[in-house]
Design a protein around this motif. Sequence first.
Motif, short mmCIF file in Angstrom:
data_model
loop_
_atom_site.label_atom_id
_atom_site.label_comp_id
_atom_site.label_asym_id
_atom_site.label_seq_id
_atom_site.Cartn_x
_atom_site.Cartn_y
_atom_site.Cartn_z
N ASP A 106 0.84 -1.19 0.00
CA ASP A 106 0.00 0.00 0.00
C ASP A 106 0.88 1.25 0.00
O ASP A 106 1.97 1.24 0.54
N ASP A 107 0.37 2.31 -0.61
CA ASP A 107 1.07 3.60 -0.64
C ASP A 107 2.47 3.48 -1.23
O ASP A 107 3.41 4.12 -0.77
N PHE A 108 2.61 2.68 -2.28
CA PHE A 108 3.92 2.42 -2.85
C PHE A 108 4.57 3.72 -3.30
O PHE A 108 3.96 4.56 -3.94
N GLY A 109 5.84 3.86 -2.96
CA GLY A 109 6.63 5.01 -3.37
C GLY A 109 6.71 6.10 -2.33
O GLY A 109 7.42 7.09 -2.53
N THR A 110 6.02 5.96 -1.20
CA THR A 110 6.03 7.04 -0.21
C THR A 110 6.74 6.65 1.08
O THR A 110 7.00 7.50 1.91
N GLY A 111 7.03 5.39 1.26
CA GLY A 111 7.66 4.93 2.50
C GLY A 111 9.16 4.89 2.39
O GLY A 111 9.77 5.54 1.54
N TYR A 112 9.74 4.09 3.24
CA TYR A 112 11.19 3.92 3.27
C TYR A 112 11.54 2.71 2.42
O TYR A 112 12.05 1.73 2.90
N VAL A 157 4.11 8.08 -11.51
CA VAL A 157 3.01 7.12 -11.69
C VAL A 157 3.31 6.19 -12.86
O VAL A 157 3.17 4.96 -12.76
N GLN A 158 3.75 6.75 -13.99
CA GLN A 158 4.10 5.93 -15.15
C GLN A 158 5.18 4.91 -14.79
O GLN A 158 5.10 3.75 -15.20
N THR A 159 6.17 5.34 -14.04
CA THR A 159 7.27 4.46 -13.67
C THR A 159 6.81 3.33 -12.77
O THR A 159 7.21 2.17 -12.96
N ILE A 160 5.96 3.64 -11.80
CA ILE A 160 5.44 2.59 -10.91
C ILE A 160 4.61 1.59 -11.71
O ILE A 160 4.74 0.38 -11.53
N LEU A 161 3.78 2.10 -12.61
CA LEU A 161 2.96 1.20 -13.44
C LEU A 161 3.83 0.33 -14.33
O LEU A 161 3.59 -0.87 -14.48
N ARG A 162 4.87 0.91 -14.90
CA ARG A 162 5.78 0.15 -15.75
C ARG A 162 6.54 -0.89 -14.93
O ARG A 162 6.71 -2.04 -15.36
N LEU A 163 6.99 -0.50 -13.74
CA LEU A 163 7.69 -1.43 -12.86
C LEU A 163 6.81 -2.62 -12.52
O LEU A 163 7.23 -3.78 -12.62
N ALA A 164 5.58 -2.35 -12.11
CA ALA A 164 4.64 -3.43 -11.78
C ALA A 164 4.45 -4.35 -12.98
O ALA A 164 4.47 -5.58 -12.84
N ASP A 165 4.29 -3.77 -14.15
CA ASP A 165 4.11 -4.57 -15.36
C ASP A 165 5.34 -5.42 -15.64
O ASP A 165 5.23 -6.61 -15.96
N VAL A 192 -0.46 2.33 -6.05
CA VAL A 192 0.12 3.65 -6.29
C VAL A 192 -0.51 4.63 -5.31
O VAL A 192 -1.74 4.79 -5.29
N ASP A 193 0.30 5.31 -4.54
CA ASP A 193 -0.21 6.22 -3.52
C ASP A 193 -1.03 7.35 -4.13
O ASP A 193 -0.70 7.88 -5.19
N ARG A 194 -2.09 7.72 -3.43
CA ARG A 194 -3.01 8.75 -3.92
C ARG A 194 -2.36 10.11 -4.08
O ARG A 194 -2.81 10.92 -4.88
N ALA A 195 -1.30 10.39 -3.33
CA ALA A 195 -0.63 11.69 -3.47
C ALA A 195 -0.09 11.85 -4.89
O ALA A 195 -0.17 12.94 -5.47
N ARG A 228 6.38 15.76 -12.95
CA ARG A 228 7.21 14.80 -12.21
C ARG A 228 6.36 13.70 -11.59
O ARG A 228 6.70 12.52 -11.65
N ASP A 229 5.23 14.06 -11.02
CA ASP A 229 4.33 13.06 -10.43
C ASP A 229 3.73 12.16 -11.51
O ASP A 229 3.55 10.96 -11.29
#
Length: 166
Positions: free
Chosen positions: A57-63, A97-105, A79-82, A92-93
């Motif tokens: 959850d909230d991927f990309g916002t934690g440590y 988002v594109q990068t997280i989606l591509r990574l997951a794919d 993908v975190d709502r922020a 940049r945001d």
Amino acid sequence: LARASFPGMVCEMLRAAGIAPGSLKLEITESTLMRDPASATDALTLCRASGMGIAIDDFGTGYSSLSYLSTLPITTLKVDRAFVRAMLSEPRDHKIVQTILRLADEIGIPAVAEGIEEPAEARALAAMGCAYGQGYLFGRPAPLAETLDRIRSWHADPAARRAPAA
């Protein structure tokens, strides 16, 4: 997750309720994972082995450390709502988002975009290849009876599954 008894406790609760483990997806924040990565890995591996799904959850916002993507039995990235809220106005945001989606794919797991409130956000995410989303655009918290009615109508009417039009 730090308790060795966690996977067994969850399995027992599911058994007592008559719910198949495959019907449950545990949502874990990155910060929770990073508190005790070894214990979290052990616990989540046992939960996954019993059939439960595991969402970050909230991927990309934690440590975060990308290394856990290869060591944990993750079945979904959220993908975190922020990032979702800012992606239409902040380039940049949008790229994050594109990068997280591509990574997951690339690693073969679905991504879910959180916090979708506007039709334009849903359209932009769909254009980026995001197949799953959650947020107030699709529904707000509701009493159990109303939620069950909505689920029944969703199953009965394929048109009810589409996002509301702009």
